[in-house]
Design a protein around this motif. Structure first.
Motif, PDB file in Angstrom:
ATOM      1  N   GLU A   1       0.848  -1.205   0.000  1.00 28.86           N
ATOM      2  CA  GLU A   1       0.000   0.000   0.000  1.00 28.86           C
ATOM      3  C   GLU A   1       0.877   1.247   0.000  1.00 28.86           C
ATOM      4  OE1 GLU A   1      -3.180   0.534  -0.406  1.00 28.86           O
ATOM      5  OE2 GLU A   1      -3.569  -1.621  -0.453  1.00 28.86           O
ATOM      6  N   GLY A   2       0.482   2.241  -0.759  1.00 30.31           N
ATOM      7  CA  GLY A   2       1.200   3.513  -0.753  1.00 30.31           C
ATOM      8  C   GLY A   2       2.376   3.568  -1.711  1.00 30.31           C
ATOM      9  N   THR A   3       2.750   2.408  -2.296  1.00 28.97           N
ATOM     10  CA  THR A   3       3.857   2.431  -3.261  1.00 28.97           C
ATOM     11  C   THR A   3       3.349   2.947  -4.610  1.00 28.97           C
ATOM     12  OG1 THR A   3       3.458   0.126  -3.903  1.00 28.97           O
ATOM     13  CG2 THR A   3       5.066   0.504  -2.133  1.00 28.97           C
ATOM     14  N   ILE A   4       4.283   3.426  -5.413  1.00 29.91           N
ATOM     15  CA  ILE A   4       3.911   4.019  -6.715  1.00 29.91           C
ATOM     16  C   ILE A   4       3.235   2.989  -7.618  1.00 29.91           C
ATOM     17  CG2 ILE A   4       4.876   4.997  -8.839  1.00 29.91           C
ATOM     18  CD1 ILE A   4       6.864   6.553  -7.065  1.00 29.91           C
ATOM     19  N   ARG A   5       3.769   1.756  -7.635  1.00 29.75           N
ATOM     20  CA  ARG A   5       3.151   0.745  -8.508  1.00 29.75           C
ATOM     21  C   ARG A   5       1.758   0.358  -8.006  1.00 29.75           C
ATOM     22  NH1 ARG A   5       8.687  -2.602  -9.802  1.00 29.75           N
ATOM     23  NH2 ARG A   5       9.126  -1.634 -11.836  1.00 29.75           N
ATOM     24  N   LYS A   6       1.605   0.271  -6.682  1.00 25.57           N
ATOM     25  CA  LYS A   6       0.275  -0.042  -6.142  1.00 25.57           C
ATOM     26  C   LYS A   6      -0.736   1.029  -6.564  1.00 25.57           C
ATOM     27  CE  LYS A   6      -2.486  -2.373  -3.384  1.00 25.57           C
ATOM     28  NZ  LYS A   6      -2.653  -3.832  -3.537  1.00 25.57           N
ATOM     29  N   MET A   7      -0.294   2.291  -6.524  1.00 21.35           N
ATOM     30  CA  MET A   7      -1.215   3.395  -6.795  1.00 21.35           C
ATOM     31  C   MET A   7      -1.487   3.598  -8.288  1.00 21.35           C
ATOM     32  SD  MET A   7       0.250   6.132  -4.024  1.00 21.35           S
ATOM     33  CE  MET A   7      -1.024   7.363  -4.206  1.00 21.35           C
ATOM     34  N   PHE A   8      -0.457   3.389  -9.124  1.00 22.13           N
ATOM     35  CA  PHE A   8      -0.570   3.861 -10.507  1.00 22.13           C
ATOM     36  C   PHE A   8      -0.388   2.806 -11.602  1.00 22.13           C
ATOM     37  CE2 PHE A   8       1.073   7.540  -7.993  1.00 22.13           C
ATOM     38  CZ  PHE A   8      -0.088   8.309  -8.065  1.00 22.13           C
ATOM     39  N   ALA A   9       0.123   1.599 -11.277  1.00 22.56           N
ATOM     40  CA  ALA A   9       0.397   0.619 -12.336  1.00 22.56           C
ATOM     41  C   ALA A   9      -0.876  -0.065 -12.804  1.00 22.56           C
ATOM     42  CB  ALA A   9       1.399  -0.417 -11.836  1.00 22.56           C
ATOM     43  N   ARG A  10      -0.850  -0.498 -14.066  1.00 16.58           N
ATOM     44  CA  ARG A  10      -1.992  -1.218 -14.635  1.00 16.58           C
ATOM     45  C   ARG A  10      -1.866  -2.724 -14.399  1.00 16.58           C
ATOM     46  NH1 ARG A  10      -1.995   1.101 -20.810  1.00 16.58           N
ATOM     47  NH2 ARG A  10      -2.829   3.198 -20.446  1.00 16.58           N
ATOM     48  N   SER A  11      -0.639  -3.259 -14.515  1.00 16.70           N
ATOM     49  CA  SER A  11      -0.425  -4.718 -14.487  1.00 16.70           C
ATOM     50  C   SER A  11       1.062  -5.003 -14.323  1.00 16.70           C
ATOM     51  CB  SER A  11      -0.901  -5.323 -15.809  1.00 16.70           C
ATOM     52  OG  SER A  11      -0.066  -4.859 -16.863  1.00 16.70           O
ATOM     53  N   VAL A  12       1.436  -6.282 -14.237  1.00 16.83           N
ATOM     54  CA  VAL A  12       2.857  -6.646 -14.093  1.00 16.83           C
ATOM     55  C   VAL A  12       3.679  -6.176 -15.299  1.00 16.83           C
ATOM     56  CG1 VAL A  12       2.600  -8.996 -15.035  1.00 16.83           C
ATOM     57  CG2 VAL A  12       4.479  -8.500 -13.459  1.00 16.83           C
TER      58      VAL A  12
END
Ligand code: GTP
Ligand code: MG
Length: 138
Positions: free
Chosen positions: A99-110
């Protein structure tokens, strides 16, 4: 140059309008900008940049995606930059990112995971020099 890392805001996050929010998170976390530009990788650039993954099954997809649209490339400075930045971006797969990481907030997929972060001091320097000339790094 020690204590630097290299990042790209990837085509998904640029297309989704997240450049400003991601740069805000990076600044809040205490990273200073040493270099930055909006640019686009050619297929040849993307192949070279991700050469270590050439044998992986997702390499073609990765190269196509990374050359599909504009990115923001940047060199960042902070004590312990490489490790701290990887903590800030979170796990490769956003479903597994904290939670709170950039990928958690903004990424679409792996595959379309919003940001790149260097994995070592040595690679940070190689990657910074891949994208920027000496006079573009401050
Ligand atoms: P980078 O910071 O971009 O280097 O990501 P990473 O260090 O967290 O992951 P890694 O270097 O192992 O993989 C490089 C990139 O390949 C990832 O960021 C993804 O964009 C992509 N990738 C990794 N695994 C997969 C996968 O299983 N499928 C797809 N499509 N892409 C993947
Ligand atoms: Mg990597």
């Amino acid at each position: 140059m020690s204590n630097i890392t290299f990042t790209m805001i990837k085509p998904d996050a640029v297309a989704d309008g997240h450049i400003g929010a991601i740069l805000g998170k990076i600044a809040e976390a205490g990273f200073k900008l040493k270099a930055m530009k909006l640019t686009q990788l050619t297929v040849a650039d993307a192949k070279k940049f991700y050469e270590v993954h050439a044998k992986r099954p997702f390499y073609g997809e990765l190269v196509d995606f990374m050359s599909s649209g504009p990115i923001v490339a940047a060199v960042l400075e902070k004590e312990n930059a490489v490790e701290d930045f990887r903590k800030l971006i979170g796990a490769t797969n956003p479903a597994e990112a904290a939670e709170g990481t950039i990928r958690k907030m903004f990424a679409r997929s792996v595959g379309e995971n919003a940001v790149h972060g260097s994995d070592s001091d040595e690679n940070a320097l190689i990657e910074a020099q891949f994208h920027f000339s000496g006079r573009e790094i401050f």
